[in-house]
Design a protein around this motif. Structure first.
Motif, PDB file in Angstrom:
ATOM      1  N   GLY A 100       0.786  -1.230   0.000  1.00  0.00           N
ATOM      2  CA  GLY A 100       0.000   0.000   0.000  1.00  0.00           C
ATOM      3  C   GLY A 100       0.817   1.278   0.000  1.00  0.00           C
ATOM      4  N   VAL A 101       2.148   1.158  -0.023  1.00  0.00           N
ATOM      5  CA  VAL A 101       3.028   2.318   0.019  1.00  0.00           C
ATOM      6  C   VAL A 101       3.580   2.590  -1.380  1.00  0.00           C
ATOM      7  CG1 VAL A 101       5.195   3.216   0.992  1.00  0.00           C
ATOM      8  CG2 VAL A 101       3.663   1.820   2.398  1.00  0.00           C
ATOM      9  N   GLU A 102       3.665   3.859  -1.759  1.00  0.00           N
ATOM     10  CA  GLU A 102       4.286   4.209  -3.029  1.00  0.00           C
ATOM     11  C   GLU A 102       5.802   4.128  -2.870  1.00  0.00           C
ATOM     12  OE1 GLU A 102       2.698   8.052  -3.904  1.00  0.00           O
ATOM     13  OE2 GLU A 102       0.954   7.191  -4.913  1.00  0.00           O
ATOM     14  N   HIS A 103       6.435   3.288  -3.659  1.00  0.00           N
ATOM     15  CA  HIS A 103       7.875   3.063  -3.583  1.00  0.00           C
ATOM     16  C   HIS A 103       8.594   3.701  -4.759  1.00  0.00           C
ATOM     17  CE1 HIS A 103       7.983   0.012  -0.338  1.00  0.00           C
ATOM     18  NE2 HIS A 103       6.732  -0.207  -0.731  1.00  0.00           N
ATOM     19  N   ASP A 104       9.863   4.048  -4.542  1.00  0.00           N
ATOM     20  CA  ASP A 104      10.728   4.476  -5.635  1.00  0.00           C
ATOM     21  C   ASP A 104      11.095   3.258  -6.475  1.00  0.00           C
ATOM     22  OD1 ASP A 104      10.684   6.911  -4.342  1.00  0.00           O
ATOM     23  OD2 ASP A 104      12.842   7.001  -3.982  1.00  0.00           O
ATOM     24  N   GLU A 105      11.309   3.488  -7.763  1.00  0.00           N
ATOM     25  CA  GLU A 105      11.751   2.433  -8.664  1.00  0.00           C
ATOM     26  C   GLU A 105      12.957   2.920  -9.451  1.00  0.00           C
ATOM     27  OE1 GLU A 105       8.049  -0.179  -9.958  1.00  0.00           O
ATOM     28  OE2 GLU A 105       7.906   1.879 -10.699  1.00  0.00           O
ATOM     29  N   LEU A 106      13.706   1.970  -9.981  1.00  0.00           N
ATOM     30  CA  LEU A 106      14.844   2.280 -10.833  1.00  0.00           C
ATOM     31  C   LEU A 106      14.492   1.945 -12.270  1.00  0.00           C
ATOM     32  CD1 LEU A 106      17.753   0.917  -8.617  1.00  0.00           C
ATOM     33  CD2 LEU A 106      16.895   3.262  -8.800  1.00  0.00           C
ATOM     34  N   LEU A 107      14.889   2.820 -13.188  1.00  0.00           N
ATOM     35  CA  LEU A 107      14.598   2.654 -14.608  1.00  0.00           C
ATOM     36  C   LEU A 107      15.884   2.337 -15.355  1.00  0.00           C
ATOM     37  CD1 LEU A 107      12.831   2.988 -17.182  1.00  0.00           C
ATOM     38  CD2 LEU A 107      13.397   5.432 -17.090  1.00  0.00           C
ATOM     39  N   TRP A 108      15.845   1.283 -16.163  1.00  0.00           N
ATOM     40  CA  TRP A 108      16.961   0.876 -17.011  1.00  0.00           C
ATOM     41  C   TRP A 108      16.476   0.866 -18.459  1.00  0.00           C
ATOM     42  CZ3 TRP A 108      21.646  -1.032 -14.827  1.00  0.00           C
ATOM     43  CH2 TRP A 108      21.637  -1.170 -13.433  1.00  0.00           C
ATOM     44  N   ALA A 109      17.371   1.121 -19.407  1.00  0.00           N
ATOM     45  CA  ALA A 109      16.999   1.067 -20.818  1.00  0.00           C
ATOM     46  C   ALA A 109      18.169   0.537 -21.637  1.00  0.00           C
ATOM     47  CB  ALA A 109      16.601   2.454 -21.314  1.00  0.00           C
ATOM     48  N   ARG A 110      17.828  -0.032 -22.774  1.00  0.00           N
ATOM     49  CA  ARG A 110      18.839  -0.540 -23.707  1.00  0.00           C
ATOM     50  C   ARG A 110      18.375  -0.218 -25.112  1.00  0.00           C
ATOM     51  NH1 ARG A 110      20.664  -4.973 -26.404  1.00  0.00           N
ATOM     52  NH2 ARG A 110      22.901  -5.284 -26.266  1.00  0.00           N
ATOM     53  N   LEU A 111      19.237   0.432 -25.880  1.00  0.00           N
ATOM     54  CA  LEU A 111      18.910   0.802 -27.249  1.00  0.00           C
ATOM     55  C   LEU A 111      19.433  -0.246 -28.222  1.00  0.00           C
ATOM     56  CD1 LEU A 111      19.905   4.565 -27.018  1.00  0.00           C
ATOM     57  CD2 LEU A 111      17.645   3.541 -26.673  1.00  0.00           C
ATOM     58  N   ALA A 112      18.815  -0.309 -29.383  1.00  0.00           N
ATOM     59  CA  ALA A 112      19.201  -1.310 -30.382  1.00  0.00           C
ATOM     60  C   ALA A 112      20.665  -1.183 -30.772  1.00  0.00           C
ATOM     61  CB  ALA A 112      18.318  -1.192 -31.611  1.00  0.00           C
TER      62      ALA A 112
END
Length: 145
Positions: free
Chosen positions: A122-134
């Protein structure tokens, strides 16, 4: 945009494949882990019924914006995914295993999404974003087991 159905992708000793109805017992077993329940939608309660609903959302046909896989080899999944969509991975800050998967797939840490998702607690948590390009280099997996 409709994403094409994922194909089976051999990945060394693993097989990257779509979820199947026969995966229910494994999904239900995994849902007995309290950490998994906290990091997923609040509709997960560890019951067999919630496992069936979760699996049904991943095995159904129709329009979707992501491809759910049952067994993941991060680099193989990323290579397949570039044919259809850019590849991004978002995970709870405390879920270091997902961070390792993203890193091994050659993804770049893009940043922190503050209070971006309300998990099962029920708590809003921080998240980590990762990306990979072609055009990013494909990681060498030949030295990994």
């Amino acid at each position: 945009m409709t994403v094409p159905d994922p194909a089976e992708v051999p990945a060394g000793p693993l097989l990257l494949r779509p979820w199947r109805p026969g995966d229910l017992d494994d999904v239900w077993s995994a849902m007995q882990d309290p950490a998994l329940l906290i990091r997923n939608a609040s509709s997960l309660d560890g019951s067999r019924a919630s496992a069936e609903e979760w699996l049904a959302r991943r095995t159904g046909a129709g329009e979707r914006q992501f491809v759910p896989w049952a067994v993941t080899d991060a680099a193989a999944g990323a290579r397949w995914g570039f044919a259809a969509l850019p590849v991004e991975l978002v995970h709870a800050v405390g879920n270091t295993a997902s961070g390792r998967v993203a890193e091994e797939a050659g993804s770049t840490s893009e940043g922190r999404l503050r209070r971006s998702y309300r998990y099962g607690d029920g708590v809003e948590h921080d998240e980590l974003l990762w990306a990979r390009l072609a055009e990013d280099d494909v990681p060498d997996l030949s030295t990994r087991s």
